[in-house]
Design a protein around this motif. Structure first.
Motif, PDB file in Angstrom:
ATOM      1  N   ILE A  19       0.404  -0.784  -0.024  1.00 20.18           N
ATOM      2  CA  ILE A  19      -0.161   0.414  -0.473  1.00 20.18           C
ATOM      3  C   ILE A  19       0.653   1.480   0.149  1.00 20.18           C
ATOM      4  N   LYS A  20       1.797   0.986   0.486  1.00 18.09           N
ATOM      5  CA  LYS A  20       2.446   2.152   0.769  1.00 18.09           C
ATOM      6  C   LYS A  20       3.689   2.753  -0.631  1.00 18.09           C
ATOM      7  N   ALA A  21       3.548   1.250  -0.937  1.00 21.15           N
ATOM      8  CA  ALA A  21       4.534   1.618  -2.141  1.00 21.15           C
ATOM      9  C   ALA A  21       3.703   2.336  -3.329  1.00 21.15           C
ATOM     10  N   ILE A  22       2.350   1.664  -3.323  1.00 21.98           N
ATOM     11  CA  ILE A  22       1.462   2.323  -4.051  1.00 21.98           C
ATOM     12  C   ILE A  22       1.516   4.034  -3.760  1.00 21.98           C
ATOM     13  N   ALA A  23       0.796   4.263  -3.152  1.00 23.61           N
ATOM     14  CA  ALA A  23       0.848   5.635  -2.695  1.00 23.61           C
ATOM     15  C   ALA A  23       2.089   6.542  -2.609  1.00 23.61           C
ATOM     16  N   SER A  24       2.999   5.893  -2.570  1.00 24.39           N
ATOM     17  CA  SER A  24       4.608   6.342  -3.789  1.00 24.39           C
ATOM     18  C   SER A  24       4.709   6.374  -4.679  1.00 24.39           C
ATOM     19  N   LEU A  25       4.319   5.864  -5.553  1.00 21.74           N
ATOM     20  CA  LEU A  25       4.429   5.789  -6.680  1.00 21.74           C
ATOM     21  C   LEU A  25       3.157   6.804  -7.964  1.00 21.74           C
ATOM     22  N   VAL A  26       2.286   6.224  -7.683  1.00 22.04           N
ATOM     23  CA  VAL A  26       0.948   6.733  -8.247  1.00 22.04           C
ATOM     24  C   VAL A  26       0.885   8.193  -8.372  1.00 22.04           C
ATOM     25  N   PRO A  27       0.583   8.707  -9.419  1.00 24.40           N
ATOM     26  CA  PRO A  27       0.096  10.609  -9.188  1.00 24.40           C
ATOM     27  C   PRO A  27      -1.187  10.518  -8.989  1.00 24.40           C
ATOM     28  N   LYS A  28      -0.637  12.028  -8.048  1.00 28.93           N
ATOM     29  CA  LYS A  28      -1.979  12.372  -7.395  1.00 28.93           C
ATOM     30  C   LYS A  28      -3.102  12.674  -7.688  1.00 28.93           C
ATOM     31  N   GLY A  29      -4.305  12.143  -7.122  1.00 32.08           N
ATOM     32  CA  GLY A  29      -5.975  12.007  -7.176  1.00 32.08           C
ATOM     33  C   GLY A  29      -6.012  10.524  -8.560  1.00 32.08           C
ATOM     34  N   SER A  30      -4.809   9.942  -8.847  1.00 32.37           N
ATOM     35  CA  SER A  30      -5.319   8.327  -9.627  1.00 32.37           C
ATOM     36  C   SER A  30      -6.161   7.452  -8.733  1.00 32.37           C
ATOM     37  N   ARG A  31      -7.823   7.224  -9.439  1.00 32.24           N
ATOM     38  CA  ARG A  31      -9.319   6.973  -8.641  1.00 32.24           C
ATOM     39  C   ARG A  31      -8.528   5.701  -8.905  1.00 32.24           C
ATOM     40  N   GLU A  32      -7.756   4.840 -10.219  1.00 36.12           N
ATOM     41  CA  GLU A  32      -7.627   3.496  -9.968  1.00 36.12           C
ATOM     42  C   GLU A  32      -6.753   2.850  -9.018  1.00 36.12           C
ATOM     43  N   ALA A  33      -5.909   3.947  -8.294  1.00 33.54           N
ATOM     44  CA  ALA A  33      -4.812   3.406  -7.036  1.00 33.54           C
ATOM     45  C   ALA A  33      -6.068   3.492  -6.013  1.00 33.54           C
ATOM     46  N   ILE A  34      -7.201   4.626  -5.927  1.00 37.98           N
ATOM     47  CA  ILE A  34      -8.077   4.718  -4.612  1.00 37.98           C
ATOM     48  C   ILE A  34      -8.420   3.422  -4.608  1.00 37.98           C
ATOM     49  N   ASP A  35      -8.913   2.897  -5.647  1.00 40.70           N
ATOM     50  CA  ASP A  35     -10.021   1.362  -6.232  1.00 40.70           C
ATOM     51  C   ASP A  35      -9.391  -0.318  -5.717  1.00 40.70           C
ATOM     52  N   TRP A  36      -7.902   0.095  -5.541  1.00 48.75           N
ATOM     53  CA  TRP A  36      -6.963  -1.026  -5.355  1.00 48.75           C
ATOM     54  C   TRP A  36      -6.995  -0.930  -4.188  1.00 48.75           C
ATOM     55  N   ILE A  37      -6.396   0.466  -3.385  1.00 45.23           N
ATOM     56  CA  ILE A  37      -6.189  -0.236  -2.048  1.00 45.23           C
ATOM     57  C   ILE A  37      -7.280   0.295  -1.127  1.00 45.23           C
ATOM     58  N   SER A  38      -8.538   1.310  -1.482  1.00 43.75           N
ATOM     59  CA  SER A  38     -10.668   0.834  -0.654  1.00 43.75           C
ATOM     60  C   SER A  38     -10.293  -0.422   0.095  1.00 43.75           C
ATOM     61  N   PRO A  39     -10.543  -1.352  -0.441  1.00 42.78           N
ATOM     62  CA  PRO A  39     -10.541  -2.392  -0.401  1.00 42.78           C
ATOM     63  C   PRO A  39     -10.510  -2.835   1.193  1.00 42.78           C
ATOM     64  N   ARG A  40      -9.158  -2.713   1.337  1.00 43.06           N
ATOM     65  CA  ARG A  40      -7.595  -3.085   2.608  1.00 43.06           C
ATOM     66  C   ARG A  40      -8.362  -1.854   3.961  1.00 43.06           C
ATOM     67  N   LEU A  41      -8.805  -1.070   3.795  1.00 44.78           N
ATOM     68  CA  LEU A  41      -9.765  -0.243   5.028  1.00 44.78           C
ATOM     69  C   LEU A  41     -11.037  -1.295   5.636  1.00 44.78           C
ATOM     70  N   ASP A  42     -10.975  -2.976   5.086  1.00 45.46           N
ATOM     71  CA  ASP A  42     -11.415  -3.553   5.973  1.00 45.46           C
ATOM     72  C   ASP A  42     -10.586  -4.903   6.184  1.00 45.46           C
ATOM     73  N   ASP A  43      -9.358  -4.691   5.583  1.00 49.42           N
ATOM     74  CA  ASP A  43      -8.560  -5.828   6.146  1.00 49.42           C
ATOM     75  C   ASP A  43      -8.625  -5.905   7.788  1.00 49.42           C
TER      76      ASP A  43
END
Length: 394
Positions: free
Chosen positions: A204-228
């Motif tokens: 998750i930290k790697a994705i946040a450090s690499l993707v551009p600001k405002g990437s909705r696609e990256a948000i959709d990858w990460i958001s399921p982990r809010l229920d981890d």
């Protein structure tokens, strides 16, 4: 009988000028002067680097890093990366970054050879060290034959049998990758489903450090982990959402507001911090949620709500002041104290009604509320009127 003692001679007067000419005693300078520790001989450090006592090995390894560009020191540090004690490994990792320039072929090669060790701790130490001693993307040492070998070795360790090695490999790959590197992002995305929580957290930290600001696609990858199930993964996910999201992104704000109700206080605190970062000044639903976090039963989410609201709204924000004022008589003393502390930061001296209500809290049944009210009243009386940005006192 005791023999009579001779009478003492009277002290002779001494001219002050003669004392000044002599100067202060040298012992004073020796006592109060800072003592700089001399660097020990290299041969002695090399011997102590294999000493049976951990503190001695650690100290020797640390000092070997001061022998710049020395082949013997580099070899000893590479060996110390495989030490049985983590403290020595960490000292070797720090020293390896100092013993030569960034991307130096000697240190990189010596560390690279440790990646294939049969000991998982040595592989972890080697990967972490490579993240420190190799240049970031665009550095002059990148793209060499050795550097390409490092890339392939790090990539291979993403599938290591040990979860600690996988985590270290992901961290190293992200540190070396260019912004929005599709290969690194794809590797991190695949590790979002790893069986170990710390590996998912690193992904998750790697994705946040690499993707551009405002990437909705990256948000959709990460958001399921809010229920981890792992709380550190949920915390990393909500922090990543705030890092990626554009200011005022309502989708991300809703995700953060939901995370504010998490069962773990570390997630609620991170979600409160994230909400204050993503929300806008006039987003009333977000402000109400931040104010609701003043009622949290744990002190750290409450503290995050205090500082987050103050930094978001600034001094003199009428709605934020009203939300804090409404909780001055809350049944929970922690909430009353948090409300007083928030008003201390954003209320001004022309708000006489607020000052009076804060003064009433000086008679509160809880001693912590009384103490906070005393200091808050002093701050409010000294705070000039007007709207402005609040400057953190941390």
């Amino acid at each position: 009988s005791l023999a009579p003692t001779a009478p003492r001679r009277p002290a002779q007067p001494v001219a002050l000028s003669s004392l000044r000419s002599q100067g202060p005693p040298p012992i004073l300078f020796r006592t109060f002067s800072a003592k700089r520790r001399l660097l020990r001989p290299k041969e002695e450090l090399l011997r102590d680097a294999s000493h049976h006592d951990v503190p001695i090995r650690r100290k020797a390894v640390k000092d070997l890093g001061k022998y710049r560009d020395d082949p013997d020191a580099i070899a000893a540090l590479a060996k110390a990366l495989g030490d049985e004690d983590v403290a020595v490994q960490l000292a070797a990792q720090a020293a390896m970054a100092k013993v030569a320039d960034t991307g130096d072929e000697r240190t990189v090669k010596a560390t690279f050879e440790r990646i294939s060790s049969t000991c998982e701790w040595t592989r972890i130490a080697a990967l972490s060290t490579l993240a420190d001693i190799t240049g970031s993307f665009g550095h002059e040492t990148r793209g060499t034959a050795l550097d390409l070998e490092v890339d392939e070795a790090v990539k291979a360790r993403l599938k290591d049998e040990d979860w600690g090695v996988r985590r270290a490999a992901m961290d190293t790959m992200a540190a070396r990758a260019k912004p929005d590197c599709q290969e690194a992002v794809a590797a991190a995305k695949s590790l979002l489903e790893d069986q170990m929580g710390t590996v998912r957290e690193s992904a998750i930290k790697a994705i946040a450090s690499l993707v551009p600001k405002g990437s909705r696609e990256a948000i959709d990858w990460i958001s399921p982990r809010l229920d981890d199930w792992h709380e550190s993964v949920r915390r990393a996910a909500v922090v990543a959402v705030a890092k990626i999201a554009e200011k005022g992104d309502q989708h991300c704000i809703e995700l953060e507001k939901t995370a504010c109700d998490d069962r773990s206080w570390i997630v609620r605190k991170a979600a409160t911090d994230s909400l204050a970062i993503t929300a806008t000044l006039n987003d009333l639903p977000a402000l109400r949620k931040l104010a609701l976090m003043l009622e949290d039963f744990d002190p750290l989410p409450r503290m995050a709500a205090i500082y987050g609201t103050a930094e978001l709204c600034g001094v003199g924000h009428r709605k934020a002041i009203a939300l804090a004022e409404a909780r001055l008589e809350h049944r929970d003393p922690g909430t009353r104290q948090a409300s007083v502390q928030l008003l201390e930061k954003i209320a001004t001296k022309d708000m006489e009604d607020i000052a009076r209500k804060v003064e009433e809290r000086m008679e509160d049944e809880d001693e912590h509320v009384r103490d906070s009210a005393y200091y808050a009243l002093e701050a409010i009386k000294a705070n000039p009127p007007g709207r402005r940005k609040w400057k953190s006192d941390l």
